[in-house]
Design a protein around this motif. Structure first.
Motif, PDB file in Angstrom:
ATOM      1  N   LEU A 305     -54.478 -22.035  39.621  1.00  0.00           N
ATOM      2  CA  LEU A 305     -53.802 -21.749  40.882  1.00  0.00           C
ATOM      3  C   LEU A 305     -52.358 -22.224  40.829  1.00  0.00           C
ATOM      4  CD1 LEU A 305     -53.978 -20.815  43.892  1.00  0.00           C
ATOM      5  CD2 LEU A 305     -54.582 -23.186  44.432  1.00  0.00           C
ATOM      6  N   LEU A 306     -52.157 -23.470  40.394  1.00  0.00           N
ATOM      7  CA  LEU A 306     -50.809 -24.031  40.349  1.00  0.00           C
ATOM      8  C   LEU A 306     -50.023 -23.502  39.151  1.00  0.00           C
ATOM      9  CD1 LEU A 306     -51.434 -27.734  41.445  1.00  0.00           C
ATOM     10  CD2 LEU A 306     -51.180 -25.676  42.818  1.00  0.00           C
ATOM     11  N   THR A 307     -50.703 -23.338  38.025  1.00  0.00           N
ATOM     12  CA  THR A 307     -50.021 -22.786  36.851  1.00  0.00           C
ATOM     13  C   THR A 307     -49.498 -21.387  37.145  1.00  0.00           C
ATOM     14  OG1 THR A 307     -51.367 -24.079  35.299  1.00  0.00           O
ATOM     15  CG2 THR A 307     -50.294 -22.114  34.431  1.00  0.00           C
ATOM     16  N   GLY A 308     -50.343 -20.568  37.775  1.00  0.00           N
ATOM     17  CA  GLY A 308     -49.936 -19.210  38.098  1.00  0.00           C
ATOM     18  C   GLY A 308     -48.713 -19.169  38.997  1.00  0.00           C
ATOM     19  N   GLN A 309     -48.661 -20.096  39.960  1.00  0.00           N
ATOM     20  CA  GLN A 309     -47.502 -20.159  40.847  1.00  0.00           C
ATOM     21  C   GLN A 309     -46.232 -20.517  40.073  1.00  0.00           C
ATOM     22  OE1 GLN A 309     -48.369 -22.902  44.048  1.00  0.00           O
ATOM     23  NE2 GLN A 309     -50.266 -21.863  44.596  1.00  0.00           N
ATOM     24  N   MET A 310     -46.360 -21.487  39.163  1.00  0.00           N
ATOM     25  CA  MET A 310     -45.176 -21.969  38.443  1.00  0.00           C
ATOM     26  C   MET A 310     -44.701 -20.983  37.384  1.00  0.00           C
ATOM     27  SD  MET A 310     -45.761 -26.081  38.050  1.00  0.00           S
ATOM     28  CE  MET A 310     -47.389 -25.966  37.318  1.00  0.00           C
ATOM     29  N   ARG A 311     -45.618 -20.211  36.813  1.00  0.00           N
ATOM     30  CA  ARG A 311     -45.223 -19.303  35.734  1.00  0.00           C
ATOM     31  C   ARG A 311     -44.332 -18.161  36.210  1.00  0.00           C
ATOM     32  NH1 ARG A 311     -50.227 -18.805  31.333  1.00  0.00           N
ATOM     33  NH2 ARG A 311     -50.063 -20.988  30.646  1.00  0.00           N
ATOM     34  N   LYS A 312     -44.245 -17.962  37.499  1.00  0.00           N
ATOM     35  CA  LYS A 312     -43.320 -16.946  38.008  1.00  0.00           C
ATOM     36  C   LYS A 312     -41.876 -17.331  37.662  1.00  0.00           C
ATOM     37  CE  LYS A 312     -46.422 -15.837  41.845  1.00  0.00           C
ATOM     38  NZ  LYS A 312     -46.647 -15.919  43.316  1.00  0.00           N
ATOM     39  N   ALA A 313     -41.606 -18.629  37.601  1.00  0.00           N
ATOM     40  CA  ALA A 313     -40.269 -19.106  37.260  1.00  0.00           C
ATOM     41  C   ALA A 313     -40.218 -19.747  35.878  1.00  0.00           C
ATOM     42  CB  ALA A 313     -39.788 -20.117  38.308  1.00  0.00           C
ATOM     43  N   ASN A 314     -41.361 -20.253  35.417  1.00  0.00           N
ATOM     44  CA  ASN A 314     -41.415 -20.952  34.131  1.00  0.00           C
ATOM     45  C   ASN A 314     -42.631 -20.474  33.335  1.00  0.00           C
ATOM     46  OD1 ASN A 314     -41.497 -22.729  31.974  1.00  0.00           O
ATOM     47  ND2 ASN A 314     -41.962 -24.545  33.212  1.00  0.00           N
ATOM     48  N   PRO A 315     -42.453 -19.528  32.425  1.00  0.00           N
ATOM     49  CA  PRO A 315     -43.580 -18.958  31.675  1.00  0.00           C
ATOM     50  C   PRO A 315     -44.360 -19.971  30.850  1.00  0.00           C
ATOM     51  CG  PRO A 315     -41.610 -17.604  31.435  1.00  0.00           C
ATOM     52  CD  PRO A 315     -41.174 -18.875  32.090  1.00  0.00           C
ATOM     53  N   LYS A 316     -43.749 -21.128  30.561  1.00  0.00           N
ATOM     54  CA  LYS A 316     -44.421 -22.137  29.743  1.00  0.00           C
ATOM     55  C   LYS A 316     -45.241 -23.130  30.576  1.00  0.00           C
ATOM     56  CE  LYS A 316     -41.104 -22.100  25.911  1.00  0.00           C
ATOM     57  NZ  LYS A 316     -40.184 -22.929  25.080  1.00  0.00           N
ATOM     58  N   ALA A 317     -45.159 -23.045  31.880  1.00  0.00           N
ATOM     59  CA  ALA A 317     -45.883 -23.986  32.748  1.00  0.00           C
ATOM     60  C   ALA A 317     -47.370 -23.964  32.421  1.00  0.00           C
ATOM     61  CB  ALA A 317     -45.656 -23.642  34.203  1.00  0.00           C
ATOM     62  N   ASP A 318     -47.996 -25.142  32.443  1.00  0.00           N
ATOM     63  CA  ASP A 318     -49.405 -25.237  32.052  1.00  0.00           C
ATOM     64  C   ASP A 318     -50.018 -26.508  32.633  1.00  0.00           C
ATOM     65  OD1 ASP A 318     -51.880 -25.188  30.865  1.00  0.00           O
ATOM     66  OD2 ASP A 318     -51.157 -25.119  28.801  1.00  0.00           O
ATOM     67  N   VAL A 319     -50.866 -26.350  33.637  1.00  0.00           N
ATOM     68  CA  VAL A 319     -51.598 -27.482  34.213  1.00  0.00           C
ATOM     69  C   VAL A 319     -52.991 -27.501  33.585  1.00  0.00           C
ATOM     70  CG1 VAL A 319     -52.521 -28.526  36.307  1.00  0.00           C
ATOM     71  CG2 VAL A 319     -50.315 -27.355  36.369  1.00  0.00           C
ATOM     72  N   MET A 320     -53.296 -28.533  32.834  1.00  0.00           N
ATOM     73  CA  MET A 320     -54.556 -28.607  32.092  1.00  0.00           C
ATOM     74  C   MET A 320     -55.428 -29.763  32.579  1.00  0.00           C
ATOM     75  SD  MET A 320     -55.172 -29.102  27.981  1.00  0.00           S
ATOM     76  CE  MET A 320     -54.843 -30.872  28.027  1.00  0.00           C
ATOM     77  N   PRO A 321     -56.694 -29.504  32.903  1.00  0.00           N
ATOM     78  CA  PRO A 321     -57.604 -30.602  33.254  1.00  0.00           C
ATOM     79  C   PRO A 321     -57.924 -31.437  32.011  1.00  0.00           C
ATOM     80  CG  PRO A 321     -58.460 -28.449  33.960  1.00  0.00           C
ATOM     81  CD  PRO A 321     -57.357 -28.192  33.002  1.00  0.00           C
ATOM     82  N   LEU A 322     -57.958 -32.734  32.161  1.00  0.00           N
ATOM     83  CA  LEU A 322     -58.413 -33.589  31.061  1.00  0.00           C
ATOM     84  C   LEU A 322     -59.917 -33.433  30.900  1.00  0.00           C
ATOM     85  CD1 LEU A 322     -56.383 -36.885  31.654  1.00  0.00           C
ATOM     86  CD2 LEU A 322     -55.811 -34.935  30.192  1.00  0.00           C
ATOM     87  N   THR A 323     -60.384 -33.588  29.671  1.00  0.00           N
ATOM     88  CA  THR A 323     -61.821 -33.451  29.413  1.00  0.00           C
ATOM     89  C   THR A 323     -62.570 -34.691  29.885  1.00  0.00           C
ATOM     90  OG1 THR A 323     -61.358 -32.064  27.491  1.00  0.00           O
ATOM     91  CG2 THR A 323     -63.561 -33.015  27.654  1.00  0.00           C
ATOM     92  N   TYR A 324     -62.085 -35.847  29.487  1.00  0.00           N
ATOM     93  CA  TYR A 324     -62.659 -37.124  29.927  1.00  0.00           C
ATOM     94  C   TYR A 324     -61.637 -38.206  29.662  1.00  0.00           C
ATOM     95  CZ  TYR A 324     -63.669 -37.478  24.911  1.00  0.00           C
ATOM     96  OH  TYR A 324     -63.551 -37.485  23.537  1.00  0.00           O
ATOM     97  N   LEU A 325     -61.935 -39.412  30.118  1.00  0.00           N
ATOM     98  CA  LEU A 325     -61.110 -40.580  29.825  1.00  0.00           C
ATOM     99  C   LEU A 325     -62.001 -41.667  29.232  1.00  0.00           C
ATOM    100  CD1 LEU A 325     -58.884 -40.650  33.026  1.00  0.00           C
ATOM    101  CD2 LEU A 325     -58.079 -40.290  30.692  1.00  0.00           C
TER     102      LEU A 325
END
Length: 511
Positions: A305-325
Motif C-alpha cells: 500500500l505504502l510502496t505503491g503510493q511512493m513509487r509514483k514519485a520514486n520507482p525504487k521505493a520499497d517497504v519490506m516487512p522483516l521476517t523475524y527478529l
C-alpha cells in the motif's frame, strides 16, 4: 507447483459449491455427516438480521450486486445493520445491554466483560457441539476457534483471519538500506544501528538531516507499535510467557526492563519519533511515505500500500516487512489468534434458525463464499492474473470490501496481499510469511479469563503504560520503574490476576 499457482483462486473449481449450497432454509441436520445441504429451490428465502461493522463512509445499498449474489447463492434475504467503526464498540455494548439483539451480531472482543458475563448467563447459543456438522467451519484452524473460546465453549462463530502477518513487526525502507549499503537487520543491535544510520546518514539523499529511524505510537493501555521491542527481548507474544508449565508475567521481568532501557536510549538519541505518545496511525504512515522515517511496525498489508503510493514519485521505493527478529531468548515473530471477533446468536433465535445461520456461515467459509464477499464478481469487480486478484473502480463503487466483514478471507497469505500488488512483491511477502510461520510465537494466554483482571485489569494496564512512557521519554529514571514493579508485586489485586491466569492455564494444560 509454483507459489503463484498455489495462490490462484479459480472460481470455476468452486462452482460446484453453488449447487451444493446450504439453501439456509433447509435443516442443517439433514446432511447426516455434515456436508452442505442442497438448496430447496421452492423454499422461501430465509430472512437474516445481521449487525456488522462498517469501515466505509456509507453502507452498500439494498440493490448492491454482491449482496444480491450472496442472497441468491444462499437463498436468504439479508437485512444488515451497518454501524460505523468509529463507534461500533459503543453501539455493541448498548445493543447487548438492551437485550434486543439481532439474529447474528459481530462482537469485536469475545473477552469483553459484558460479552463474557452474557455468555456465561446463557444469553447466546452454545455452538460447541454443532460446528462439527459444518464442513467448512470445522476446517478453521484450532487457533481460530480457541481464540474465541470461553471456558472451552464456542458462544459464537469466529471471524477468521490469517495466523501469520497480522501483528506488529517492523516494516523497513529496503531502498534506504540499499542506499546506505546496509544489510537487513536481524538482532536488536542491528536494529539500533540501522535506526541510527537512517537518522544520521541521509538515506533519502536530499542532503538534509531530516529523517528518523523509527516512527510509531503507543496506546493508553499498551505499547502499540512498539510492542515488538518488548516481545523480542522477552521472546514472547504479549504479556504472558509459557515456561515450565506456568505463565510468567513479563511485565515484572528483567527483559521488559532491558527493553525500556533500549527504548530510552533510542529516544534520547533522537532515532524514534519524539511525539510517539500522541501520534496517530495515519501520521505514522505519512512519516513513511514522505521520507521522514525509515521503519514502522504494523501488519504486512501496508507494505505494498505504502510502496505503491511512493513509487509514483520514486520507482525504487520499497517497504519490506522483516521476517523475524532475534533477541536474548531467540527468534521472535508473532502468531495471530486466528480470529477478529465473533458472531453471536442470541438465545431468542429458534434452534431451527440457528442451523440455518450456521449453514449460511458455512457457505461463507467456503472458497467460493469468501472470494465473493472479499473481491466481488470476477471480471466485474476484479481480474485475476498470475494468481493475484486486482480489484477495480467498480469494486470501489459497489463497496465490495464491506462484505469482507461477514465472510472473512481464508487465504493464509491474506496479510501479505494488497489489491494491485505486483507478482514479485507478493512472492516476497509469501516467502516471508512461510519463514515466519516456522518460528512464530502464539499468545499462550488467549482465552484465559481472570475475574480480577475483568474488574480492574484495564486500570493496571493504564498505570503500567503510563510509567513505561515516562521512562522511555526520560521523565522518570529506570529506577522508578524498579520501584513501580516492586510495589505491583505487593498489591493483592495484581497478584490475584497472576494467580487466576495461571489457574486457568493449568486447567488448559491438563486437558
Amino acid at each position: 507447483m509454483t507459489k503463484n499457482k498455489r495462490m490462484t483462486v479459480i472460481l470455476a473449481s468452486a462452482l460446484s459449491l453453488t449447487t451444493a449450497l446450504a439453501g439456509c432454509s433447509t435443516d442443517a441436520g439433514s446432511t447426516g455427516s455434515g456436508g452442505t445441504a442442497a438448496p430447496d429451490k421452492e423454499a422461501k428465502p430465509t430472512a437474516l438480521n445481521i449487525m456488522l461493522e462498517l469501515t466505509l463512509a456509507d453502507p452498500p445499498g439494498e440493490d448492491n450486486p454482491v449482496k444480491l449474489e450472496i442472497e441468491k447463492r444462499t437463498n436468504t434475504k439479508l437485512n444488515f445493520s451497518w454501524v460505523s467503526s468509529n463507534n461500533y464498540g459503543d453501539k455493541q455494548n448498548v445493543t447487548l445491554a438492551s437485550g434486543d439483539i439481532p439474529e447474528m451480531m459481530l462482537v469485536l472482543d469475545p473477552y469483553h466483560p459484558q460479552v463474557l458475563s452474557m455468555a456465561k448467563q446463557g444469553a447466546f447459543w452454545d455452538l460447541t457441539a454443532q460446528v462439527k456438522n459444518y464442513p467448512n467451519l470445522s476446517k478453521f484452524p484450532e487457533e481460530t476457534w480457541s481464540g474465541i473460546a470461553i471456558d472451552g465453549k464456542y458462544y459464537g462463530i469466529p471471524r477468521s483471519r490469517a495466523l501469520i502477518g497480522g501483528e506488529n513487526i517492523p516494516l523497513i525502507r529496503k531502498d534506504w538500506l540499499d542506499q546506505l549499503g546496509l544489510k537487513v537487520p536481524v538482532t536488536m543491535d542491528d536494529m539500533y544501528n540501522v535506526m541510527k544510520a537512517f537518522t544520521d546518514k541521509d538515506p533519502d539523499g536530499n542532503g538534509k538531516k531530516d529523517t528518523i529511524g523509527f516512527t510509531g505510537f503507543v496506546a493508553a493501555e499498551g505499547m502499540g507499535q512498539f510492542d515488538w521491542v518488548e516481545n523480542t527481548f522477552n521472546g514472547s507474544n504479549g504479556r504472558w510467557k509459557a515456561k515450565d508449565g506456568q505463565l510468567l508475567d513479563t511485565y515484572t521481568g528483567k527483559e521488559t526492563r532491558d527493553a525500556l532501557v533500549w527504548l530510552n536510549k533510542a529516544y534520547a538519541e533522537g532515532i524514534i519519533s519524539p511525539d510517539f505518545p500522541t501520534l496517530k496511525n495515519s501520521q505514522v504512515r505519512e512519516n513513511i511515505t514522505t521520507n521522514k522515517a525509515g521503519m514502522f511496525a504494523d501488519a504486512m498489508n501496508p507494505s505494498w500500500l505504502l510502496t505503491g503510493q511512493m513509487r509514483k514519485a520514486n520507482p525504487k521505493a520499497d517497504v519490506m516487512p522483516l521476517t523475524y527478529l532475534e533477541g536474548p531468548n531467540g527468534k521472535y515473530a508473532p502468531k495471530n489468534i486466528g480470529s477478529y471477533g465473533m458472531f453471536v446468536i442470541p438465545k431468542s433465535v429458534p434452534e431451527a434458525k440457528v442451523k440455518q445461520i450456521l449453514q449460511f456461515m458455512d457457505y461463507g467459509a467456503s472458497e467460493e463464499g469468501w472470494v465473493l464477499a472479499n473481491y466481488g464478481l470476477k471480471d466485474i469487480h476484479y481480474t485475476e492474473k498470475d494468481g493475484l486478484k486486482t480489484t477495480n473502480e467498480q469494486a470501489i463503487k459497489d463497496k465490495v470490501n464491506a462484505y469482507g466483514w461477514i465472510f472473512a478471507n481464508l487465504d493464509k497469505y491474506q496479510r501479505g496481499y494488497q489489491s494491485g500488488i505486483p507478482a514479485d512483491f507478493m512472492d516476497r511477502n509469501r516467502t516471508i510469511i512461510d519463514e515466519r510461520a516456522k518460528v512464530a510465537i502464539p499468545n499462550p494466554a488467549i482465552g484465559l479469563i481472570s475475574d480480577t483482571a475483568t474488574k480492574v485489569g484495564k486500570e493496571y494496564d493504564k498505570k503500567i503504560q503510563d510509567m513505561k512512557t515516562k521512562v522511555i521519554m526520560g521523565r522518570e529514571p529506570i529506577t522508578a520503574w524498579d520501584d513501580f514493579i516492586a510495589k505491583l508485586k505487593t498489591e493483592p489485586d495484581y497478584q490475584k490476576i497472576v494467580k487466576e491466569i495461571n489457574e486457568e492455564y493449568a486447567k488448559r494444560v491438563k486437558k
